[in-house]
Design an enzyme around this catalytic site. Sequence first.
Site, short mmCIF file in Angstrom:
data_model
loop_
_atom_site.label_atom_id
_atom_site.label_comp_id
_atom_site.label_asym_id
_atom_site.label_seq_id
_atom_site.Cartn_x
_atom_site.Cartn_y
_atom_site.Cartn_z
N GLN A 159 13.70 4.74 -4.16
CA GLN A 159 14.59 3.75 -4.76
C GLN A 159 14.15 2.33 -4.41
O GLN A 159 14.17 1.45 -5.26
CB GLN A 159 16.04 4.00 -4.32
CG GLN A 159 16.59 5.31 -4.88
CD GLN A 159 18.02 5.58 -4.50
OE1 GLN A 159 18.58 4.90 -3.64
NE2 GLN A 159 18.62 6.58 -5.12
N GLY A 207 23.64 5.65 -6.40
CA GLY A 207 22.74 4.81 -5.62
C GLY A 207 21.49 4.42 -6.39
O GLY A 207 20.99 3.30 -6.27
N ASP A 250 16.62 15.57 -1.43
CA ASP A 250 17.94 15.87 -2.00
C ASP A 250 18.30 17.35 -1.90
O ASP A 250 19.41 17.74 -2.25
CB ASP A 250 17.99 15.45 -3.47
CG ASP A 250 17.97 13.94 -3.62
OD1 ASP A 250 18.36 13.24 -2.66
OD2 ASP A 250 17.58 13.44 -4.70
N LYS A 273 23.13 9.33 2.58
CA LYS A 273 23.20 9.75 1.17
C LYS A 273 24.64 9.63 0.69
O LYS A 273 25.42 8.90 1.28
CB LYS A 273 22.64 11.16 1.01
CG LYS A 273 21.15 11.27 1.34
CD LYS A 273 20.32 10.49 0.33
CE LYS A 273 18.84 10.54 0.63
NZ LYS A 273 18.08 9.65 -0.28
N SER A 309 11.26 5.44 0.73
CA SER A 309 12.33 5.46 -0.27
C SER A 309 11.80 5.14 -1.66
O SER A 309 11.28 4.05 -1.90
CB SER A 309 13.41 4.45 0.10
OG SER A 309 14.25 4.22 -1.01
N LYS A 329 17.82 13.79 -13.08
CA LYS A 329 18.62 12.58 -12.91
C LYS A 329 17.72 11.35 -12.75
O LYS A 329 17.94 10.33 -13.41
CB LYS A 329 19.53 12.76 -11.70
CG LYS A 329 20.50 11.63 -11.42
CD LYS A 329 21.72 12.14 -10.69
CE LYS A 329 21.49 12.46 -9.23
NZ LYS A 329 21.26 11.26 -8.40
N SER A 330 16.71 11.46 -11.90
CA SER A 330 15.84 10.30 -11.65
C SER A 330 15.14 9.85 -12.94
O SER A 330 15.06 8.66 -13.24
CB SER A 330 14.77 10.66 -10.62
OG SER A 330 15.36 10.92 -9.37
C1 S3P Z 1 15.96 8.76 -6.00
C2 S3P Z 1 15.39 8.62 -4.75
C3 S3P Z 1 15.93 9.24 -3.53
C4 S3P Z 1 16.91 10.36 -3.85
C5 S3P Z 1 17.88 9.97 -4.92
C6 S3P Z 1 17.16 9.61 -6.20
C7 S3P Z 1 15.35 8.10 -7.16
O1 S3P Z 1 16.59 8.27 -2.75
O2 S3P Z 1 17.62 10.73 -2.69
O3 S3P Z 1 18.78 11.03 -5.19
O4 S3P Z 1 15.68 8.46 -8.31
O5 S3P Z 1 14.52 7.21 -6.94
P1 S3P Z 1 15.82 7.37 -1.64
O6 S3P Z 1 14.85 6.52 -2.33
O7 S3P Z 1 16.91 6.58 -0.97
O8 S3P Z 1 15.18 8.36 -0.71
#
Ligand code: S3P
Length: 440
Positions: free
Chosen positions: A174, A99, A320, A347, A172, A26-27
């Site tokens: 993200q 998110g 995750d 989350k 994080s 997904k990322s």
């Molecule tokens: C993600 C980062 C993580 C993860 C999310 C995907 C990403 O979140 O939990 O499912 O793709 O960068 P956080 O950065 O809030 O930890």
Amino acid sequence: MASSDLQFLASPGGRLHGTLRVPGDKSISHRSIMLGALAEGVTRIRGFLEGEDSLATLHAFRALGVTIEGPEDGRVTVHGVGMRGLQAPAAPLDLGNSGTSMRLMSGLLAGQGMDVTLVGDASLSRRPMRRVTDPLVAMGARIEAAEGGTAPLRIRTGERLQGIDYRMPVASAQVKSCLLLAGMFAQGDTCVHEPAPTRDHTERMLQGFGYPVRREGQTVCLSGGGRLRACNIDVPADISSAAFVLVGASIAEDSDLLLEHVGMNPTRAGVINILRLMGADIQVLNLREVGGEPVADLRVRSAALHGVRIPRDQVPLAIDEFPALFVAAACAEGETVLTGAEELRVKESDRIQAMADGLQTLSVAAHPTPDGIVIQGGPEIGGGTVHSHGDHRIAMAFVIAALRANREIAITDCANVNTSFPGFVELVRAAGLRVRAAHG
Ligand code: S3P
């Protein structure tokens, strides 16, 4: 958007066997659309995750004027518009449950000189966004969250962004990615310091697109004003989706499963480290590098697990995977203790509370703490109805739990499994789980 009355009914027992490939990461799928859109030239992606979250990103970039073909059997073609080629969308961008879409796109769009609003579903609209809006405002962006620091996020045309030197208060990926994407459009250097290593797909993919990124210890920097060159991307299978079957095959007797082409980025591999610490039998086969990301086939066989204190440095590397790991802990001999994981409370649901409640319903002694959980494992778990709170990973974790349950487990509100793992029920049924979907 998916309906909320979908239930999963998982019958007790079963074993997992065979060879399977879970859907794309997904990322990496999100990032492939984002960087492909801003690149010069045509980016061809294969293995793209056709789940609602990554499709939300794909649709948002179409609304920003990018021509995108597919997805068709995991293949997507992105006709990049260059760093300054996005067009203001006619309506707010709806990012659904995702998110990653919202936090990364807030940074990517903050420096575009356009007015745009980002909205999401009820769960996403409860999640904290000041962690991105505060540093973006410090860079000179005009971005506002709703009262309470949540979506919708309103971005307005402003001055050119300035680079930032930012120490993230939480580990994080993200937030880090948001600021690096904003930093490409900023004057000068943007440096982000992370308190602990987090997934580095953004940095790797930026480099793959020819954008220089510098890392010094736990700080990552880039200079604004660069360009991206289109490239081809092969998205590996998502280790976060593989986690459910890794746990399932570990806890179910007589299981022997091969998972193909799994992304093995060390910033994502915490689940394997933790399961091995618990006594799991996981072999990493044919480790190779595909498009700048490590990939392997994983063979997993049943094992007698034991409880552990989860090392704190593994927490961001498995962030995750805790719903699945809590099920492993419920089936392990002795006590498992998790600390330093308060992020789990913000989350898609409060995953500490949702898992503790569900495990207690299944007669497992699970005690939530502010930043983690304590679980007493045992040979067997009970049955009953558990609530997923619309959280894909909670729903899938409790399906896996049925492998060691003595009665049926019914799981409510499962439609969001499609955000990350389309075809979950069919795939795990083919591997040996006794689960079916039903409309309640
Ligand atoms: C993600 C980062 C993580 C993860 C999310 C995907 C990403 O979140 O939990 O499912 O793709 O960068 P956080 O950065 O809030 O930890």
